[in-house]
Design a protein around this motif. Structure first.
Motif, mmCIF file in Angstrom:
data_model
loop_
_atom_site.group_PDB
_atom_site.id
_atom_site.type_symbol
_atom_site.label_atom_id
_atom_site.label_comp_id
_atom_site.label_asym_id
_atom_site.label_seq_id
_atom_site.Cartn_x
_atom_site.Cartn_y
_atom_site.Cartn_z
ATOM 1 N N GLU A 163 -13.709 -14.434 29.939
ATOM 2 C CA GLU A 163 -14.770 -14.125 30.894
ATOM 3 C C GLU A 163 -14.538 -12.755 31.538
ATOM 4 O O GLU A 163 -15.489 -11.978 31.718
ATOM 5 N N GLU A 164 -13.297 -12.466 31.885
ATOM 6 C CA GLU A 164 -12.978 -11.180 32.504
ATOM 7 C C GLU A 164 -13.270 -10.004 31.568
ATOM 8 O O GLU A 164 -13.623 -8.906 32.030
ATOM 9 N N HIS A 165 -13.144 -10.252 30.261
ATOM 10 C CA HIS A 165 -13.427 -9.204 29.278
ATOM 11 C C HIS A 165 -14.890 -9.241 28.815
ATOM 12 O O HIS A 165 -15.274 -8.453 27.942
ATOM 13 N N GLY A 166 -15.679 -10.160 29.372
ATOM 14 C CA GLY A 166 -17.071 -10.277 28.969
ATOM 15 C C GLY A 166 -17.256 -10.797 27.558
ATOM 16 O O GLY A 166 -18.272 -10.514 26.916
ATOM 17 N N ARG A 167 -16.303 -11.594 27.072
ATOM 18 C CA ARG A 167 -16.349 -12.053 25.681
ATOM 19 C C ARG A 167 -16.416 -13.584 25.559
ATOM 20 O O ARG A 167 -16.277 -14.118 24.457
ATOM 21 N N ASN A 168 -16.611 -14.298 26.652
ATOM 22 C CA ASN A 168 -16.580 -15.758 26.612
ATOM 23 C C ASN A 168 -17.682 -16.348 25.738
ATOM 24 O O ASN A 168 -17.516 -17.434 25.158
ATOM 25 N N LYS A 169 -18.805 -15.649 25.593
ATOM 26 C CA LYS A 169 -19.887 -16.174 24.760
ATOM 27 C C LYS A 169 -19.654 -15.898 23.274
ATOM 28 O O LYS A 169 -20.488 -16.248 22.437
ATOM 29 N N MET A 194 -14.278 -33.690 27.625
ATOM 30 C CA MET A 194 -13.816 -32.845 28.728
ATOM 31 C C MET A 194 -14.126 -31.378 28.464
ATOM 32 O O MET A 194 -14.609 -30.655 29.349
ATOM 33 N N LEU A 195 -13.852 -30.915 27.233
ATOM 34 C CA LEU A 195 -14.108 -29.515 26.903
ATOM 35 C C LEU A 195 -15.595 -29.183 27.010
ATOM 36 O O LEU A 195 -15.968 -28.112 27.509
ATOM 37 N N GLY A 200 -18.690 -26.110 28.102
ATOM 38 C CA GLY A 200 -19.852 -26.019 27.229
ATOM 39 C C GLY A 200 -20.796 -24.891 27.577
ATOM 40 O O GLY A 200 -21.391 -24.272 26.689
ATOM 41 N N ASP A 201 -20.940 -24.602 28.877
ATOM 42 C CA ASP A 201 -21.828 -23.532 29.321
ATOM 43 C C ASP A 201 -21.112 -22.195 29.475
ATOM 44 O O ASP A 201 -21.752 -21.174 29.729
ATOM 45 N N ARG A 202 -19.780 -22.213 29.327
ATOM 46 C CA ARG A 202 -19.008 -20.990 29.565
ATOM 47 C C ARG A 202 -18.600 -20.291 28.267
ATOM 48 O O ARG A 202 -18.282 -19.096 28.283
ATOM 49 N N VAL A 203 -18.574 -21.038 27.158
ATOM 50 C CA VAL A 203 -18.176 -20.459 25.880
ATOM 51 C C VAL A 203 -19.307 -20.614 24.870
ATOM 52 O O VAL A 203 -20.322 -21.251 25.144
ATOM 53 N N LYS A 204 -19.128 -20.028 23.706
ATOM 54 C CA LYS A 204 -20.167 -20.076 22.679
ATOM 55 C C LYS A 204 -20.349 -21.472 22.114
ATOM 56 O O LYS A 204 -21.475 -21.930 21.908
ATOM 57 N N GLU A 205 -19.232 -22.156 21.892
ATOM 58 C CA GLU A 205 -19.308 -23.401 21.128
ATOM 59 C C GLU A 205 -18.007 -24.184 21.304
ATOM 60 O O GLU A 205 -16.951 -23.609 21.550
ATOM 61 N N ILE A 206 -18.107 -25.514 21.181
ATOM 62 C CA ILE A 206 -16.936 -26.380 21.159
ATOM 63 C C ILE A 206 -16.769 -26.904 19.737
ATOM 64 O O ILE A 206 -17.730 -27.378 19.119
ATOM 65 N N GLY A 207 -15.549 -26.812 19.210
ATOM 66 C CA GLY A 207 -15.280 -27.269 17.854
ATOM 67 C C GLY A 207 -14.139 -28.264 17.811
ATOM 68 O O GLY A 207 -13.587 -28.659 18.844
ATOM 69 N N PHE A 208 -13.786 -28.670 16.601
ATOM 70 C CA PHE A 208 -12.713 -29.641 16.404
ATOM 71 C C PHE A 208 -11.860 -29.207 15.218
ATOM 72 O O PHE A 208 -12.376 -28.962 14.124
#
Length: 287
Positions: A163-169, A194-195, A200-208
């Motif tokens: 997030e600090e680097h503007g890359r969380n998405k 939990m993830l 879910g709204d802070r990153v691009k995607e949740i995977g496994f």
């Protein structure tokens, strides 16, 4: 629901052979219909300097050793940047995505220069803030990151760094348990919930990313919201090496891709109260 993206993690299962790596790619593409393949890249000298006792000692499991010391073993399995460029070109010629896990900053710099579609950060390296920061600032593609053997505080720190680097998405966060293989009770699949709730709204995607036996757990992971599924892939589980036993063979990976596609089609609400396929049965059977 979004179709699952399936990544066949070849890792070092190619046993240091580019020709065998190409065979893996062909099987993953044309028989299993995977979306991407993934290898591993590490700078052995960097790791040997950081862990000299481990790297100068024999492999802890001699039956899987490719050299007299752990360093020699790792060097025997390592493919160079030129070989990785060759594999990337081979993937592109067969319309399958090439990617690599980077285990240290020298590897990250070399792989990033190749401009792959995404780079993976393994669980062992997700606290290497120097490498993560460099990738955030210098590599514009998607960055995937596993959370095995990682505390919740460490996961939060990783997401904040992005997030600090503007890359969380551009970050795909994997639920993962680090073990080879992992017993079902240690998969802890509800960590996905939990993830998703927290990130879910802070990153691009949740995977496994799974290291278990079979494919049933992956289907459950998809229904819990993991839209990228990564599994280790081998052509033969009996081959020499530590990852083969926790890998899927071609028939298993093909079945996983087919089953995920089937579940994707099934995960929807009815478009109308009585479907066309039901109408005939309703006329014939309904009381």
């Amino acid at each position: 629901m979004k179709r699952a993206r399936v990544i066949a993690e070849i890792g070092c299962n190619h046993m240091g052979s580019v020709d065998l790596a190409k065979e893996f790619i062909l099987v993953a593409k044309y028989y299993c219909h995977a979306d991407a393949v993934k290898f591993q890249k590490r700078d052995v000298a960097t790791w040997a300097e950081r862990f000299p006792e481990q790297y100068n000692a024999p492999h802890p499991n001699p039956v899987n050793a490719y050299g007299p010391t752990y360093r020699a073993h790792r060097e025997a399995l390592e493919l160079g940047f030129d070989q990785n460029r060759e594999l990337k070109a081979f993937c592109e010629s067969h319309d399958i995505i090439y990617s690599t896990s980077t285990w240290d900053l020298p590897s990250a710099k070399g792989i990033a220069a190749m401009e792959p579609a995404f780079i993976k950060i393994p669980s062992a390296c997700n606290t290497n803030t120097e490498m993560l920061s460099w990738l955030c600032d210098n590599y514009p593609g998607e960055i995937q990151l596993s959370t095995g053997m990682t505390t919740k505080e460490e996961i939060e720190n990783v997401v904040r760094l992005f997030e600090e680097h503007g890359r969380n998405k551009d970050l795909v966060l994997y639920n993962c348990t680090s073990g080879y293989p992992v017993p079902y009770e240690d998969v802890c699949l509800l960590e996905l919930k939990m993830l998703r709730e927290k990130y879910g709204d802070r990153v691009k995607e949740i995977g496994f990313s799974g290291h278990h036996i079979g494919t049933a757990v992956d289907i459950a992971a998809y229904t819990l919201g993991a839209t990228t599924i990564e599994r280790h892939f081998t052509l033969d589980k009996t081959w020499k090496g530590t990852d083969h036993a926790a890998s899927l063979e071609p028939d298993e990976l093909k079945r996983l891709v087919d089953d995920l596609d089937a579940v994707c089609k099934a995960l929807q609400y009815k478009g109308e109260e009585i479907l066309d396929i039901e109408e005939v049965q309703r006329k014939k059977l309904k009381w």
